[in-house]
Design a protein around this motif. Structure first.
Motif, PDB file in Angstrom:
ATOM      1  N   THR A 168      21.337   4.198   4.454  1.00 42.13           N
ATOM      2  CA  THR A 168      20.680   4.263   3.094  1.00 42.13           C
ATOM      3  C   THR A 168      19.770   3.002   3.220  1.00 42.13           C
ATOM      4  O   THR A 168      19.126   2.722   2.350  1.00 42.13           O
ATOM      5  CB  THR A 168      21.695   3.808   2.029  1.00 42.13           C
ATOM      6  N   LEU A 169      19.171   2.630   4.448  1.00 41.05           N
ATOM      7  CA  LEU A 169      18.237   1.672   4.337  1.00 41.05           C
ATOM      8  C   LEU A 169      16.821   2.123   4.191  1.00 41.05           C
ATOM      9  O   LEU A 169      16.623   3.532   4.544  1.00 41.05           O
ATOM     10  CB  LEU A 169      18.141   1.366   6.222  1.00 41.05           C
ATOM     11  N   SER A 170      16.256   1.438   3.378  1.00 40.34           N
ATOM     12  CA  SER A 170      14.758   1.660   2.845  1.00 40.34           C
ATOM     13  C   SER A 170      13.825   0.534   2.723  1.00 40.34           C
ATOM     14  O   SER A 170      14.612  -0.674   2.578  1.00 40.34           O
ATOM     15  CB  SER A 170      14.703   2.577   1.628  1.00 40.34           C
ATOM     16  N   LEU A 171      12.788   0.381   2.743  1.00 41.04           N
ATOM     17  CA  LEU A 171      12.012  -0.592   2.443  1.00 41.04           C
ATOM     18  C   LEU A 171      12.315  -1.361   1.217  1.00 41.04           C
ATOM     19  O   LEU A 171      12.607  -2.647   0.921  1.00 41.04           O
ATOM     20  CB  LEU A 171      10.408  -0.417   2.533  1.00 41.04           C
ATOM     21  N   LEU A 172      12.407  -0.391   0.127  1.00 39.21           N
ATOM     22  CA  LEU A 172      12.860  -0.932  -1.041  1.00 39.21           C
ATOM     23  C   LEU A 172      14.219  -1.515  -1.162  1.00 39.21           C
ATOM     24  O   LEU A 172      14.655  -2.542  -1.754  1.00 39.21           O
ATOM     25  CB  LEU A 172      12.778   0.157  -2.312  1.00 39.21           C
TER      26      LEU A 172
ATOM     27  N   LEU B 151       8.354   3.686  -0.526  1.00 42.21           N
ATOM     28  CA  LEU B 151       9.287   2.745  -0.398  1.00 42.21           C
ATOM     29  C   LEU B 151      10.846   3.159  -0.519  1.00 42.21           C
ATOM     30  O   LEU B 151      11.485   2.300   0.153  1.00 42.21           O
ATOM     31  CB  LEU B 151       9.099   1.713  -1.537  1.00 42.21           C
ATOM     32  N   ARG B 152      10.976   4.233  -1.035  1.00 46.11           N
ATOM     33  CA  ARG B 152      12.501   4.697  -1.272  1.00 46.11           C
ATOM     34  C   ARG B 152      12.934   5.538  -0.137  1.00 46.11           C
ATOM     35  O   ARG B 152      14.215   5.864   0.307  1.00 46.11           O
ATOM     36  CB  ARG B 152      12.548   5.546  -2.352  1.00 46.11           C
ATOM     37  N   LEU B 153      11.991   5.742   0.823  1.00 44.44           N
ATOM     38  CA  LEU B 153      12.101   6.649   2.155  1.00 44.44           C
ATOM     39  C   LEU B 153      13.301   5.949   2.998  1.00 44.44           C
ATOM     40  O   LEU B 153      13.365   5.109   3.588  1.00 44.44           O
ATOM     41  CB  LEU B 153      11.080   7.027   2.798  1.00 44.44           C
ATOM     42  N   ARG B 154      14.359   6.733   3.130  1.00 40.99           N
ATOM     43  CA  ARG B 154      15.388   6.466   4.004  1.00 40.99           C
ATOM     44  C   ARG B 154      15.267   6.559   5.582  1.00 40.99           C
ATOM     45  O   ARG B 154      14.452   7.211   5.763  1.00 40.99           O
ATOM     46  CB  ARG B 154      16.764   7.079   3.750  1.00 40.99           C
ATOM     47  N   SER B 155      15.864   5.626   6.291  1.00 43.00           N
ATOM     48  CA  SER B 155      15.782   5.551   7.669  1.00 43.00           C
ATOM     49  C   SER B 155      16.153   7.110   8.338  1.00 43.00           C
ATOM     50  O   SER B 155      15.713   7.980   8.419  1.00 43.00           O
ATOM     51  CB  SER B 155      16.379   4.476   8.484  1.00 43.00           C
ATOM     52  N   VAL B 156      17.678   6.935   8.607  1.00 38.18           N
ATOM     53  CA  VAL B 156      18.236   8.206   9.201  1.00 38.18           C
ATOM     54  C   VAL B 156      19.540   8.353   8.739  1.00 38.18           C
ATOM     55  O   VAL B 156      20.160   7.349   8.723  1.00 38.18           O
ATOM     56  CB  VAL B 156      18.251   7.929  10.893  1.00 38.18           C
TER      57      VAL B 156
ATOM     58  N   GLY C 252       0.829  -1.098  -0.015  1.00 36.50           N
ATOM     59  CA  GLY C 252      -0.023   0.075   0.090  1.00 36.50           C
ATOM     60  C   GLY C 252       0.717   1.368   0.080  1.00 36.50           C
ATOM     61  O   GLY C 252       0.255   2.402   0.062  1.00 36.50           O
ATOM     62  N   LEU C 253       2.383   1.087  -0.104  1.00 38.78           N
ATOM     63  CA  LEU C 253       3.106   2.458  -0.138  1.00 38.78           C
ATOM     64  C   LEU C 253       3.231   2.723  -1.760  1.00 38.78           C
ATOM     65  O   LEU C 253       3.379   1.858  -2.432  1.00 38.78           O
ATOM     66  CB  LEU C 253       4.308   1.981   0.517  1.00 38.78           C
ATOM     67  N   THR C 254       3.641   3.947  -1.669  1.00 34.24           N
ATOM     68  CA  THR C 254       3.777   4.748  -2.997  1.00 34.24           C
ATOM     69  C   THR C 254       5.606   4.228  -3.318  1.00 34.24           C
ATOM     70  O   THR C 254       6.203   3.859  -2.199  1.00 34.24           O
ATOM     71  CB  THR C 254       3.818   6.018  -3.091  1.00 34.24           C
ATOM     72  N   ASP C 255       5.912   4.458  -4.543  1.00 31.76           N
ATOM     73  CA  ASP C 255       7.443   4.296  -4.804  1.00 31.76           C
ATOM     74  C   ASP C 255       8.358   5.157  -3.827  1.00 31.76           C
ATOM     75  O   ASP C 255       9.276   4.586  -3.578  1.00 31.76           O
ATOM     76  CB  ASP C 255       7.503   4.525  -6.001  1.00 31.76           C
TER      77      ASP C 255
ATOM     78  N   PHE D 218      21.071  -1.286  -1.670  1.00 31.26           N
ATOM     79  CA  PHE D 218      20.591  -0.181  -0.718  1.00 31.26           C
ATOM     80  C   PHE D 218      20.831   1.220  -1.303  1.00 31.26           C
ATOM     81  O   PHE D 218      19.794   2.206  -0.801  1.00 31.26           O
ATOM     82  CB  PHE D 218      21.237  -0.214   0.965  1.00 31.26           C
ATOM     83  N   ASP D 219      21.811   1.339  -1.712  1.00 29.09           N
ATOM     84  CA  ASP D 219      22.143   2.905  -2.238  1.00 29.09           C
ATOM     85  C   ASP D 219      21.599   3.533  -3.327  1.00 29.09           C
ATOM     86  O   ASP D 219      21.370   4.542  -3.376  1.00 29.09           O
ATOM     87  CB  ASP D 219      23.796   2.756  -2.366  1.00 29.09           C
TER      88      ASP D 219
END
Length: 171
Positions: free
Chosen positions: A52-56, A43-48, A37-40, A94-95
């Motif tokens: 470079t961690l993201s769901l994608l 899904l690309r949003l980085r943690s902190v 249910g997330l947008t692209d 990740f990057d």
């Protein structure tokens, strides 16, 4: 886009193969559920920073991990390059998500999961992989346990990432 198969709780009693396979499927489905249910862009949003961690990135990473353990180690396939990593960037999974094709990346992950299922289908747990890990033989049992651990660890990351994206918490 993210679905692998409906998430089903593993059985409380089963033989070892069925139990390990059910737990691995549970964790694969959990990662898909965290991305649902997330947008692209979400899904690309980085943690902190500097992470470079993201769901994608997790999905891309798990595609590489599935391929490595089931195709490379278990079946002995020669894997010269990754779907995402390169000799210049081991962490490209990740990057390099900012311009990644999200639908294509999920398709790669689903294909690698299906390839892993086919690779392990019908094999006894004591089947030894055709490649060594750190100079030692690895059994299918070890690979399945390791994959459960790998998904479980990254699903913890996915929990935090999903909460960052939209506040969603839960299983």
């Amino acid at each position: 886009m993210t679905e692998l198969s409906p998430r089903v709780d593993p059985p409380m009693a089963a033989d070892e193969t069925a139990m390990l396979t059910a737990w691995l499927e549970f964790h694969r489905s959990t990662l898909a559920l965290k991305c649902e249910g997330l947008t692209d862009d979400q899904l690309r949003l980085r943690s902190v920073p500097p992470s470079t961690l993201s769901l994608l990135g997790l999905v891309r990473h798990m595609a590489e991990v599935e391929r490595h353990w089931f195709q490379g180690i278990l079946l002995g396939a020669e894997i010269a390059t990754g779907h995402y990593w390169t000799p210049e960037n081991d962490d490209a999974d990740f990057d390099d998500v900012d311009t990644a094709d999200v639908a294509a990346d999920f398709a790669v992950w689903r294909a690698e999961v299906e390839g892993a299922r086919r690779a392990a289908a019908g094999l006894p747990l004591d089947t030894v992989g055709k490649r060594l890990r750190r100079g030692e033989e690895v059994t299918l049992r070890w690979i399945l346990v390791h994959m459960i651990e790998e998904y479980a660890r990254h699903n913890g990351h996915a929990d935090l990432l999903r909460e960052l994206v939209d506040g969603s918490t839960g299983e």
